[in-house]
Design a protein around this motif. Structure first.
Motif, PDB file in Angstrom:
ATOM      1  N   VAL A 186       0.855  -1.190   0.000  1.00  9.20           N
ATOM      2  CA  VAL A 186       0.000   0.000   0.000  1.00  9.20           C
ATOM      3  C   VAL A 186       0.895   1.245   0.000  1.00  9.20           C
ATOM      4  N   HIS A 187       0.407   2.297  -0.643  1.00  9.52           N
ATOM      5  CA  HIS A 187       1.139   3.573  -0.635  1.00  9.52           C
ATOM      6  C   HIS A 187       1.021   4.232   0.730  1.00  9.52           C
ATOM      7  N   GLY A 188       2.110   4.765   1.256  1.00  8.00           N
ATOM      8  CA  GLY A 188       2.034   5.483   2.524  1.00  8.00           C
ATOM      9  C   GLY A 188       3.403   5.535   3.151  1.00  8.00           C
ATOM     10  N   SER A 189       3.585   6.487   4.079  1.00  7.27           N
ATOM     11  CA  SER A 189       4.906   6.565   4.690  1.00  7.27           C
ATOM     12  C   SER A 189       4.886   6.261   6.184  1.00  7.27           C
ATOM     13  N   SER A 190       3.683   6.130   6.750  1.00  8.53           N
ATOM     14  CA  SER A 190       3.621   5.760   8.175  1.00  8.53           C
ATOM     15  C   SER A 190       2.318   5.019   8.453  1.00  8.53           C
ATOM     16  N   LEU A 191       2.271   4.394   9.623  1.00  8.16           N
ATOM     17  CA  LEU A 191       1.073   3.634  10.006  1.00  8.16           C
ATOM     18  C   LEU A 191      -0.126   4.585  10.136  1.00  8.16           C
ATOM     19  N   GLU A 192       0.128   5.765  10.712  1.00  6.19           N
ATOM     20  CA  GLU A 192      -0.952   6.738  10.917  1.00  6.19           C
ATOM     21  C   GLU A 192      -1.550   7.136   9.566  1.00  6.19           C
ATOM     22  N   GLU A 193      -0.661   7.333   8.619  1.00  2.00           N
ATOM     23  CA  GLU A 193      -1.108   7.782   7.298  1.00  2.00           C
ATOM     24  C   GLU A 193      -2.018   6.740   6.635  1.00  2.00           C
ATOM     25  N   ILE A 194      -1.607   5.483   6.678  1.00  2.00           N
ATOM     26  CA  ILE A 194      -2.437   4.471   5.994  1.00  2.00           C
ATOM     27  C   ILE A 194      -3.714   4.165   6.770  1.00  2.00           C
ATOM     28  N   CYS A 195      -3.677   4.435   8.086  1.00  9.43           N
ATOM     29  CA  CYS A 195      -4.888   4.197   8.884  1.00  9.43           C
ATOM     30  C   CYS A 195      -5.991   5.210   8.555  1.00  9.43           C
ATOM     31  N   ASN A 196      -5.612   6.291   7.872  1.00  5.98           N
ATOM     32  CA  ASN A 196      -6.618   7.262   7.451  1.00  5.98           C
ATOM     33  C   ASN A 196      -7.440   6.731   6.282  1.00  5.98           C
ATOM     34  N   ARG A 197      -6.971   5.652   5.690  1.00  6.93           N
ATOM     35  CA  ARG A 197      -7.729   5.072   4.566  1.00  6.93           C
ATOM     36  C   ARG A 197      -8.610   3.952   5.125  1.00  6.93           C
ATOM     37  N   PRO A 198      -9.936   4.139   5.048  1.00  8.15           N
ATOM     38  CA  PRO A 198     -10.860   3.215   5.735  1.00  8.15           C
ATOM     39  C   PRO A 198     -10.625   1.745   5.378  1.00  8.15           C
ATOM     40  N   VAL A 199     -10.361   1.460   4.109  1.00 10.65           N
ATOM     41  CA  VAL A 199     -10.205   0.071   3.674  1.00 10.65           C
ATOM     42  C   VAL A 199      -9.020  -0.580   4.384  1.00 10.65           C
ATOM     43  N   ILE A 200      -7.904   0.137   4.428  1.00  7.06           N
ATOM     44  CA  ILE A 200      -6.694  -0.403   5.055  1.00  7.06           C
ATOM     45  C   ILE A 200      -6.875  -0.462   6.570  1.00  7.06           C
ATOM     46  N   ALA A 201      -7.507   0.608   7.107  1.00  2.59           N
ATOM     47  CA  ALA A 201      -7.719   0.668   8.565  1.00  2.59           C
ATOM     48  C   ALA A 201      -8.499  -0.559   9.049  1.00  2.59           C
TER      49      ALA A 201
END
Lengths: 173, 330
Positions: free
Chosen positions: B272-287
């Motif tokens: 997944v695209h992203g640079s931190s856990l917090e960042e990807i957690c903002n995407r509902p599907v990944i969260a």
């Protein structure tokens, strides 16, 4: 006397053959244009149902159409396979130059074949099919003219050869 | 190295018109070795890009100023497009819609131009105004140091893994190398396992006409240009993989397919695209996937020290760090 008779027969035969060779050109032109129409039908079927790549389509045409038209497509495919950076249109033009003598077409008919160069491989499938349909229409018109020319000239040149030979013999006698 | 240089010249050169090909052939070995992109933009200079630099190309190869470079013409673009489509643009409608064409060798050509839109979706790109030839490089061995963290020592099972990195951070390279190692078999795994790659954008295996151009392992099946969700289900139904590798999760359907595969006992390795856990957690599907602890291992990559810099490996359920580049540095 026998020598004179043999000589006369030889002259008449040679002149008749000359007439036949000219009349064959008219016959062959019709044949070439018919083969070209068949080639374009194969082309349409290949890209419509198989989406084959252009070099593969040309190879398929070369395998199914005999004579100089088949050779023309085979040569174009050979140039494309060299992958020396030339477009399909360039390869078609070069192949046409190599085949010009063998095709026995007149100037206008050759010009029509040259026009086909920029058509190959350009645009999407619909564009390609439309362009080929247009080329087919132009070839059909040219074929009709070639057929009329053939009716007009084929027999005439054979008789002209025969009569020409006889005239020479009479004059020599 | 020398062979590699000639392979690139041979593979890329075939798809360039003679004029541009001769300019690329004049490039010095060191430059072409690290080149990543050749950019052709209408009425603008021909350019070469690499990780942290760029150069203008002209008649004599690399030139110092933009004004001395070769300015790409419409004819250059048209001819290049014809050559990359093997004189058969009509056979590449799907690729034109997606905006890229893959070449033999796994190299990819990105297209810029006018998008023709139908029912809100891009139907095709017409009036091509720019081409980006991305040179494919397979870097083998990048996953070797990561793999030991992804194996359950007790059972030999592979953990469900999510790779997280910003664009050009080395996600795809890592996925490809993991697929290769798992498929071929390495010491820690023993014999290789059946791997299925769902390669929606033909980036992992670099397939050309369906055939992978990059090494993805002897027990690997590739579904090329196949939508992820559909591809994962197809894989499960007909190709019996032990591990499914796919990239760039994003849609809800992708997440559903991933969950389905996990419940079927198949290991999922994805990115997944992203640079931190917090960042990807903002995407509902990944969260949702993370909150339910579907992923047992999270790998963080960055391009801090070049693409593919391994930042951290984290245990998915409790967030325990298993590897960290910072602690290693200390």
């Amino acid at each position: 006397m026998i020598a004179k008779l043999l000589g006369a027969i030889l002259i008449v035969f040679t002149a008749y053959c000359y007439g036949c060779s000219i009349s064959a050109v008219y016959k062959n032109r019709v044949k070439r244009l018919e083969e070209l129409l068949l080639s374009l039908e194969i082309f349409k079927a290949e890209i419509n149902y198989g989406l084959s790549l252009l070099p593969e389509v040309f190879r398929s045409i070369a395998g199914r159409v005999r004579g100089p038209i088949g050779v023309l497509f085979a040569r174009t495919e050979k140039y494309m396979k060299l992958q020396d950076g030339f477009s399909a249109g360039d390869c078609w033009r070069k192949s046409l130059q190599d085949s010009e003598g063998e095709l026995e077409l007149d100037k206008d008919q050759l010009a029509l074949l040259k026009k086909m160069g920029p058509v190959w491989g350009k645009g999407d499938k619909n564009d390609q099919l439309k362009q080929v349909a247009l080329m087919q229409e132009l070839i059909r018109q040219t074929l009709q003219e070639a057929r009329e020319e053939r009716v007009k000239n084929e027999k005439m040149w054979r008789y002209l050869g025969l009569l020409g030979g006889c005239t020479i013999v009479i004059l020599l006698l | 190295m020398f062979n590699r240089y000639h392979n690139v010249i041979k593979e890329i050169g075939l798809f360039l018109p003679p004029r541009i090909r001769s300019m690329v052939e004049k490039l010095p070995f060191e430059l072409l070795e690290q080149a990543e992109e050749i950019r052709l933009r209408h009425s603008r200079p021909l350019m070469l890009h690499w990780n942290d630099g760029e150069a203008y190309l002209g008649k004599s190869g690399v030139v110092g100023k933009a004004k001395d470079a070769h300015f790409v013409s419409g004819e250059d673009l048209e001819k290049t497009l014809e050559l990359i489509s093997n004189h058969s643009l009509y056979a590449f409608e799907e690729e034109l819609r997606q905006g890229y064409i893959t070449l033999p060798g796994g190299h990819r050509v990105g297209l810029a131009g006018r998008a023709v839109v139908e029912k809100g979706k891009v139907k095709i790109f017409s009036n091509i105004s720019g081409l980006n030839i991305r040179i494919a490089r397979q870097i083998k061995g990048t996953a070797e140091r990561v793999l030991p963290f992804l194996v359950d020592r007790a059972t030999g099972r592979l953990f469900h893994t999510l790779i997280i990195s910003p664009p050009q951070g080395g996600k795809t390279t890592m996925l490809r190398d993991l697929a290769r190692l798992i498929s071929d078999g390495v010491g820690i795994l023993g014999q290789g396992q059946k791997v299925g790659i769902v390669d929606e954008r033909s980036e992992i295996a670099g397939s050309f006409r369906g055939v992978p151009q990059l090494e993805v392992g002897i027990r690997t099946d590739v579904l090329d240009a196949c939508p992820k969700a559909e591809g994962i289900m197809l894989m499960l139904r007909s190709l019996s993989p032990r591990v499914i590798v796919t990239d760039e999760l994003g849609r809800e359907a992708d997440a559903d397919a991933v969950i389905e595969a996990i419940h079927c006992g198949v290991t999922i390795i994805t990115s997944v695209h992203g640079s931190s856990l917090e960042e990807i957690c903002n995407r509902p599907v990944i969260a949702t996937l993370l909150q339910n602890s579907y992923f047992e291992r999270l790998i963080f990559l960055s391009n801090a020290q070049g693409a593919g810099t391994l930042e951290a490996i984290v245990e998915g359920e409790r967030g325990l760090p298993l590897f960290s580049s910072q602690s290693k540095g200390e």
